[in-house]
Design a protein around this motif. Structure first.
Motif, PDB file in Angstrom:
ATOM      1  N   GLY A 235       0.806  -1.208   0.000  1.00  0.00           N
ATOM      2  CA  GLY A 235       0.000   0.000   0.000  1.00  0.00           C
ATOM      3  C   GLY A 235       0.845   1.266   0.000  1.00  0.00           C
ATOM      4  O   GLY A 235       0.517   2.248  -0.689  1.00  0.00           O
ATOM      5  N   MET A 236       1.952   1.257   0.738  1.00  0.00           N
ATOM      6  CA  MET A 236       2.844   2.417   0.756  1.00  0.00           C
ATOM      7  C   MET A 236       3.487   2.627  -0.615  1.00  0.00           C
ATOM      8  O   MET A 236       3.647   3.764  -1.067  1.00  0.00           O
ATOM      9  CB  MET A 236       3.899   2.236   1.845  1.00  0.00           C
ATOM     10  N   GLY A 347      -1.578   0.976   4.502  1.00  0.00           N
ATOM     11  CA  GLY A 347      -0.341   1.383   3.844  1.00  0.00           C
ATOM     12  C   GLY A 347      -0.526   2.633   3.001  1.00  0.00           C
ATOM     13  O   GLY A 347       0.326   3.526   2.995  1.00  0.00           O
ATOM     14  N   LEU A 348      -1.653   2.708   2.295  1.00  0.00           N
ATOM     15  CA  LEU A 348      -1.957   3.911   1.513  1.00  0.00           C
ATOM     16  C   LEU A 348      -2.073   5.127   2.421  1.00  0.00           C
ATOM     17  O   LEU A 348      -1.491   6.184   2.148  1.00  0.00           O
ATOM     18  CB  LEU A 348      -3.257   3.710   0.733  1.00  0.00           C
ATOM     19  N   GLY A 349      -2.817   4.983   3.510  1.00  0.00           N
ATOM     20  CA  GLY A 349      -2.971   6.101   4.439  1.00  0.00           C
ATOM     21  C   GLY A 349      -1.650   6.528   5.048  1.00  0.00           C
ATOM     22  O   GLY A 349      -1.350   7.723   5.143  1.00  0.00           O
ATOM     23  N   LEU A 350      -0.832   5.551   5.465  1.00  0.00           N
ATOM     24  CA  LEU A 350       0.464   5.871   6.064  1.00  0.00           C
ATOM     25  C   LEU A 350       1.393   6.511   5.049  1.00  0.00           C
ATOM     26  O   LEU A 350       2.139   7.455   5.368  1.00  0.00           O
ATOM     27  CB  LEU A 350       1.089   4.594   6.640  1.00  0.00           C
ATOM     28  N   GLY A 351       1.354   6.024   3.816  1.00  0.00           N
ATOM     29  CA  GLY A 351       2.203   6.602   2.772  1.00  0.00           C
ATOM     30  C   GLY A 351       1.881   8.058   2.518  1.00  0.00           C
ATOM     31  O   GLY A 351       2.781   8.909   2.444  1.00  0.00           O
ATOM     32  N   PHE A 352       0.602   8.382   2.391  1.00  0.00           N
ATOM     33  CA  PHE A 352       0.213   9.782   2.177  1.00  0.00           C
ATOM     34  C   PHE A 352       0.522  10.643   3.399  1.00  0.00           C
ATOM     35  O   PHE A 352       0.783  11.842   3.272  1.00  0.00           O
ATOM     36  CB  PHE A 352      -1.276   9.872   1.837  1.00  0.00           C
ATOM     37  N   GLN A 353       0.486  10.048   4.577  1.00  0.00           N
ATOM     38  CA  GLN A 353       0.779  10.786   5.801  1.00  0.00           C
ATOM     39  C   GLN A 353       2.271  11.107   5.915  1.00  0.00           C
ATOM     40  O   GLN A 353       2.652  12.157   6.453  1.00  0.00           O
ATOM     41  CB  GLN A 353       0.340   9.965   7.020  1.00  0.00           C
ATOM     42  N   ASP A 369      10.879   9.352   3.152  1.00  0.00           N
ATOM     43  CA  ASP A 369      10.459   8.745   4.416  1.00  0.00           C
ATOM     44  C   ASP A 369       9.607   7.496   4.176  1.00  0.00           C
ATOM     45  O   ASP A 369       9.662   6.536   4.951  1.00  0.00           O
ATOM     46  CB  ASP A 369       9.675   9.751   5.252  1.00  0.00           C
ATOM     47  N   VAL A 370       8.824   7.502   3.110  1.00  0.00           N
ATOM     48  CA  VAL A 370       7.987   6.344   2.787  1.00  0.00           C
ATOM     49  C   VAL A 370       8.870   5.155   2.442  1.00  0.00           C
ATOM     50  O   VAL A 370       8.643   4.034   2.920  1.00  0.00           O
ATOM     51  CB  VAL A 370       7.036   6.664   1.614  1.00  0.00           C
ATOM     52  N   TYR A 371       9.898   5.381   1.619  1.00  0.00           N
ATOM     53  CA  TYR A 371      10.807   4.289   1.251  1.00  0.00           C
ATOM     54  C   TYR A 371      11.491   3.705   2.479  1.00  0.00           C
ATOM     55  O   TYR A 371      11.593   2.477   2.625  1.00  0.00           O
ATOM     56  CB  TYR A 371      11.889   4.777   0.275  1.00  0.00           C
ATOM     57  N   VAL A 372      11.967   4.587   3.358  1.00  0.00           N
ATOM     58  CA  VAL A 372      12.709   4.127   4.534  1.00  0.00           C
ATOM     59  C   VAL A 372      11.811   3.321   5.460  1.00  0.00           C
ATOM     60  O   VAL A 372      12.183   2.223   5.908  1.00  0.00           O
ATOM     61  CB  VAL A 372      13.326   5.330   5.283  1.00  0.00           C
TER      62      VAL A 372
END
Length: 399
Positions: A235-236, A347-353, A369-372
């Protein structure tokens, strides 16, 4: 040696199964098409912020909200009608922005989470009835593992086909067309399921309005959280390439390669090989994103991601089946669906956050930060699986 036990095709592909498999894919495609305009809508009318994550959390809560009533509904009423009526509600929810767009925009702070919650609730109910009951009922007992395995691949392909179709429509039309197409796909799924005849079954003598039957398998908690962690990473990754049609096209290629690898590479491999290989492939894709900025990476990353998650997803659906008792097959399928779908949404929500706001003159990748975080989660998933989950599964499996 514990080896794979990938199903082989034995007279499964009858008329009814084809209809249900395609209905499964069309339904999920319609819901994933809608997901494509949620982030932009939230950002445009509420400024983004915490509303992004709360919209996805509301969707996840919705997925679980109706599950406890699934067993009661499919026994109290005709099981195919429960699914069909859920599809009608999903259709209405997907089409509602066309008629209530102004209302949603003026009240986005509470209407968007509410819309996401209701979509998750009735999509979850339809999928649980479809996977835990209807797909199983249309085939003979020896074919049911293959039926679950194959139907899950149709569902998995929709993960790339739905967003890809939405992005193509955005390119050549407008959002309203995409909304109508998403609702139309669910309507087509409704038609396909309506064409399948299901015999009436007498309900059990004692019906409980709320139960875990056809909903959650408590004994599968370790597999649930392991799969949740993996799909959160997926999702991220989707959040990073949310507007990139090429990503979803190459993600489909990765899924196709995973399907071929299941049949020709991992047929007699060690039991944990698919999970370990899948996580290593996902780690490789994330390392490429962190260390290489060339255009070629944009093609390699989705293929590796699709190949890795395809291998993991197809192996885990068999793990859930083998962990369940004979009468819990349907419950295992619902549990698998909830873990997979919840992980992608969170994962989508966390990625956008986690995405950074790009400052003028700043050269840092806003998605760094998303990649890490995704890479750390993948490493944790690998360590937990090798160190705990696989051994736990071997001790607890029933088949």
């Amino acid at each position: 040696m514990d080896t794979q036990n990938t199903p082989v095709h034995i007279r499964l592909w009858n008329h009814d199964f084809w209809l249900l498999a395609f209905a499964n894919m069309l339904l999920t495609m319609g819901v994933y098409m809608q997901m494509m305009y949620v982030p932009e809508w939230v950002k445009q009318y509420s400024g983004g912020g915490d509303m992004q994550i709360w919209s996805w959390v509301a969707y996840v809560v919705g997925l679980f909200s109706m599950g406890g009533f699934c067993s009661f509904l499919v026994q109290k009423y005709r099981r195919n009608r429960v699914c069909l009526q859920s599809l009608i509600v999903v259709m209405a929810l997907l089409a509602s922005p066309v008629f209530l767009g102004a209302f949603y925009k003026n009240n986005v702070v509470w209407t968007m989470p509410l819309l996401r919650f209701l979509t998750g609730a009735f999509f979850g109910l339809a999928q649980m009835v479809l996977a835990s009951t209807l797909v199983i009922d249309c085939c003979e007992a020896p074919q049911r593992t293959e039926a679950n395995y194959s139907a899950a691949w149709f569902y998995r392909f929709s993960l790339s086909l739905g967003p890809l179709l939405a992005l193509m429509l955005f390119r050549f039309a407008d959002m309203k067309v995409s909304i109508w197409v998403s609702a139309g796909l669910v309507a087509l799924a409704f038609v396909l399921i309506s064409l399948v005849k299901f015999p009436f079954r007498t309900p059990e003598d004692s019906l409980h309005r709320f139960s875990l039957d056809r909903f959650l398998l408590p004994g599968a908690w370790a597999l649930f959280f392991q799969l949740l962690l993996v799909t959160m990473v997926l999702g991220m990754m989707m959040s990073v390439f949310f507007t990139c049609a090429n990503f979803f096209a190459w993600l489909m290629l990765g899924f196709l390669l995973a399907l071929l690898a299941e049949k020709f590479v991992f047929m007699n491999a060690e039991l944990q090989s698919e999970m370990v290989t899948g996580l290593l492939l996902i780690m490789a894709s994330l390392l490429l994103m962190l260390t290489n900025s060339s255009d070629d990476v944009m093609y390699i990353v989705p293929v590796l991601t699709g190949l890795g998650t395809g291998l993991i997803g197809s192996r885990f659906i068999l793990f859930f089946i083998k962990l369940s008792d004979h009468c819990q097959r349907g419950t295992s399928q619902s549990t698998y669906f909830l873990a997979w779908e919840s992980g992608i949404a969170l994962g989508l929500g966390l990625g956008f956050q986690l995405v950074r706001e790009q400052k003028p003159g700043e050269s840092v990748d806003p998605w760094l930060d998303v990649y890490v975080v995704a890479l750390v989660m993948t490493v944790v998933a690998l360590v937990v699986y090798v160190g705990f989950t696989h051994k736990w599964y071997l001790r607890h499996k029933n088949r």
